[in-house]
Design an enzyme around this catalytic site. Sequence first.
Site, PDB file in Angstrom:
ATOM      1  N   ASN A  95       0.387 -14.208  -9.453  1.00 59.97           N
ATOM      2  CA  ASN A  95      -0.188 -15.242  -8.775  1.00 59.97           C
ATOM      3  C   ASN A  95      -1.482 -14.469  -7.791  1.00 59.97           C
ATOM      4  O   ASN A  95      -1.133 -13.734  -7.045  1.00 59.97           O
ATOM      5  CB  ASN A  95       0.712 -15.676  -7.615  1.00 59.97           C
ATOM      6  CG  ASN A  95       1.614 -16.886  -8.128  1.00 59.97           C
ATOM      7  OD1 ASN A  95       0.879 -17.313  -8.949  1.00 59.97           O
ATOM      8  ND2 ASN A  95       2.459 -17.327  -7.433  1.00 59.97           N
ATOM      9  N   GLY A 100      -0.980 -19.676  -3.229  1.00 58.95           N
ATOM     10  CA  GLY A 100       0.423 -19.098  -2.443  1.00 58.95           C
ATOM     11  C   GLY A 100       0.802 -17.759  -2.406  1.00 58.95           C
ATOM     12  O   GLY A 100       1.550 -17.402  -1.971  1.00 58.95           O
ATOM     13  N   PHE A 148      -6.183 -30.861  -7.877  1.00 59.87           N
ATOM     14  CA  PHE A 148      -4.997 -31.182  -7.374  1.00 59.87           C
ATOM     15  C   PHE A 148      -3.960 -31.703  -8.491  1.00 59.87           C
ATOM     16  O   PHE A 148      -4.593 -32.938  -9.228  1.00 59.87           O
ATOM     17  CB  PHE A 148      -4.827 -32.012  -6.153  1.00 59.87           C
ATOM     18  CG  PHE A 148      -5.506 -31.210  -4.895  1.00 59.87           C
ATOM     19  CD1 PHE A 148      -4.713 -30.324  -4.172  1.00 59.87           C
ATOM     20  CD2 PHE A 148      -6.859 -31.363  -4.500  1.00 59.87           C
ATOM     21  CE1 PHE A 148      -5.021 -29.777  -2.916  1.00 59.87           C
ATOM     22  CE2 PHE A 148      -7.292 -30.713  -3.487  1.00 59.87           C
ATOM     23  CZ  PHE A 148      -6.475 -29.817  -2.638  1.00 59.87           C
ATOM     24  N   CYS A 176       0.865  -1.205  -0.056  1.00 62.42           N
ATOM     25  CA  CYS A 176      -0.066  -0.078  -0.132  1.00 62.42           C
ATOM     26  C   CYS A 176       0.786   1.434  -0.062  1.00 62.42           C
ATOM     27  O   CYS A 176       2.019   1.256   0.375  1.00 62.42           O
ATOM     28  CB  CYS A 176      -0.801  -0.166   1.213  1.00 62.42           C
ATOM     29  SG  CYS A 176      -2.539  -1.114   1.048  1.00 62.42           S
ATOM     30  N   HIS A 231      -3.495  -7.629  -1.922  1.00 64.11           N
ATOM     31  CA  HIS A 231      -3.156  -6.057  -2.920  1.00 64.11           C
ATOM     32  C   HIS A 231      -2.646  -6.509  -4.314  1.00 64.11           C
ATOM     33  O   HIS A 231      -1.999  -7.268  -4.704  1.00 64.11           O
ATOM     34  CB  HIS A 231      -2.038  -5.373  -2.023  1.00 64.11           C
ATOM     35  CG  HIS A 231      -2.005  -4.075  -2.795  1.00 64.11           C
ATOM     36  ND1 HIS A 231      -2.037  -3.094  -1.679  1.00 64.11           N
ATOM     37  CD2 HIS A 231      -1.706  -3.458  -3.938  1.00 64.11           C
ATOM     38  CE1 HIS A 231      -2.145  -1.856  -2.548  1.00 64.11           C
ATOM     39  NE2 HIS A 231      -1.738  -1.968  -3.789  1.00 64.11           N
ATOM     40  N   GLU A 264      -0.920 -37.348 -12.424  1.00 68.10           N
ATOM     41  CA  GLU A 264      -0.542 -36.439 -12.796  1.00 68.10           C
ATOM     42  C   GLU A 264       0.914 -36.175 -12.379  1.00 68.10           C
ATOM     43  O   GLU A 264       1.641 -35.546 -13.252  1.00 68.10           O
ATOM     44  CB  GLU A 264      -1.398 -35.284 -12.459  1.00 68.10           C
ATOM     45  CG  GLU A 264      -2.902 -35.562 -12.750  1.00 68.10           C
ATOM     46  CD  GLU A 264      -3.954 -34.333 -12.717  1.00 68.10           C
ATOM     47  OE1 GLU A 264      -3.948 -33.600 -11.695  1.00 68.10           O
ATOM     48  OE2 GLU A 264      -4.372 -34.255 -13.804  1.00 68.10           O
ATOM     49  N   HIS A 277      -5.999  -1.283  -2.213  1.00 66.06           N
ATOM     50  CA  HIS A 277      -5.660  -2.643  -1.621  1.00 66.06           C
ATOM     51  C   HIS A 277      -6.758  -3.642  -1.877  1.00 66.06           C
ATOM     52  O   HIS A 277      -6.493  -4.741  -1.881  1.00 66.06           O
ATOM     53  CB  HIS A 277      -5.572  -2.489   0.094  1.00 66.06           C
ATOM     54  CG  HIS A 277      -5.245  -3.665   0.608  1.00 66.06           C
ATOM     55  ND1 HIS A 277      -3.845  -4.164   0.770  1.00 66.06           N
ATOM     56  CD2 HIS A 277      -5.796  -4.631   1.272  1.00 66.06           C
ATOM     57  CE1 HIS A 277      -3.865  -5.359   1.366  1.00 66.06           C
ATOM     58  NE2 HIS A 277      -5.129  -5.664   1.822  1.00 66.06           N
ATOM     59  N   HIS A 329       1.402 -14.184 -26.059  1.00 64.37           N
ATOM     60  CA  HIS A 329      -0.069 -14.510 -25.467  1.00 64.37           C
ATOM     61  C   HIS A 329       0.256 -14.652 -24.011  1.00 64.37           C
ATOM     62  O   HIS A 329       1.086 -14.310 -23.607  1.00 64.37           O
ATOM     63  CB  HIS A 329      -0.219 -16.070 -25.934  1.00 64.37           C
ATOM     64  CG  HIS A 329       0.883 -16.882 -25.797  1.00 64.37           C
ATOM     65  ND1 HIS A 329       1.984 -17.212 -26.688  1.00 64.37           N
ATOM     66  CD2 HIS A 329       0.972 -17.938 -24.555  1.00 64.37           C
ATOM     67  CE1 HIS A 329       2.767 -17.917 -25.961  1.00 64.37           C
ATOM     68  NE2 HIS A 329       2.259 -18.624 -24.996  1.00 64.37           N
TER      69      HIS A 329
HETATM   70 ZN   LIG Z   1       2.718 -20.056 -23.659  1.00 64.72          ZN
HETATM   71 ZN   LIG Z   2      -2.091  -2.992   0.249  1.00 64.69          ZN
END
Ligand SMILES: [Zn+2]
Ligand SMILES: [Zn+2]
Length: 347
Positions: free
Chosen positions: A153, A159, A312, A53, A164, A317, A113, A296
Amino acid sequence: MLDLTTHPHRRFNPLTREWVLVSPHRTKRPWQGQVEKAPREKLAEYDPGCYLCPGNSRAGGKINPAYTDTFVFDNDFASLLPGTPAGAINESDLLVAETEPGICRVICFSPRHDLTVAQMDRGSIRKVVDLWAGQYVELGAKPFINHVQIFENRGAVMGCSNPHPHCQIWSNHSIPNEAAKETASQSEYFASKGSTLLGDYLKLERGAGVRIVVENDHFTALVPFWAFWPFETLVLPKRHATGIDEFGDEERDGLADILKRVTTRYDNLFEVSFPYSMGFHQRPTDGAEHREWLFHAHFYPPLLRSATVKKFMVGYEMLANPQRDITAESAAARLREMSETHYMESK
Ligand SMILES: [Zn+2]
Ligand SMILES: [Zn+2]
């Protein structure tokens, strides 16, 4: 006769040249039944404890400026460092390592935020697009930087502990695994066909229509034929551009628009701030032209059936092959029917 809606089958990803197993017979209508709704959390516009912030202090005592739109800074806990000296070891081709110089940065999308890309206005997202382009050019111009990875992310399940709105840039000397795979397959395709792999793929998809989620004048968002995350999407430009720096004014507005529309549909799917990893793939910044490349964005969201049921990547996998039940076509249909009015604003 292969029926993609009924028969277990595998699909080929021409970008990575890997396969994904599809088991459509297990669940043909994944959105049947009760969809559990998560409680709506309302965040404060400013959080005195947030290190992103405006005006707040970060690790090591640095103070964020009172920024009013975007803000970029070198990551205080950078995974890569610019001054790393060259060096390598190789013992019998089995113990192989080399140093990796690079620069890691953080970009705040907004001083607010409590916002996300889905909730930001297009003009504000456009400022982020311009900053992405500027950073790609600036970092890519450095002699020891051959690849610039911009990624976001989003959500605790991915994770990311801080809500923010922000993303990261990791730029470094070597070409990372995913970009190296995509460079190799796009190069081979371009050399043999004289056109770009993803440009030709987009033509096929626009002709078929079944995996298209949303389009504007300059970009198409679709669930790729070979997607393995349940609601994975790929955002492609309608003309050939190897990097974000090649987009003009209108196209940058178009990119801001398509990102808002995709993320709004995601949020509306389970009425939750949809977690994902998103990132741009574009030409390596190693000085070569890379006409084989088509810019892309990949969105990899983990949610499967509701705000709380995630996919999962375990068992088969991890040990064999990615697998999915709901088909790319049914995921695209589900996203296509979503409203573009954000659920937080509609009620
Ligand atoms: Zn790609
Ligand atoms: Zn913030």
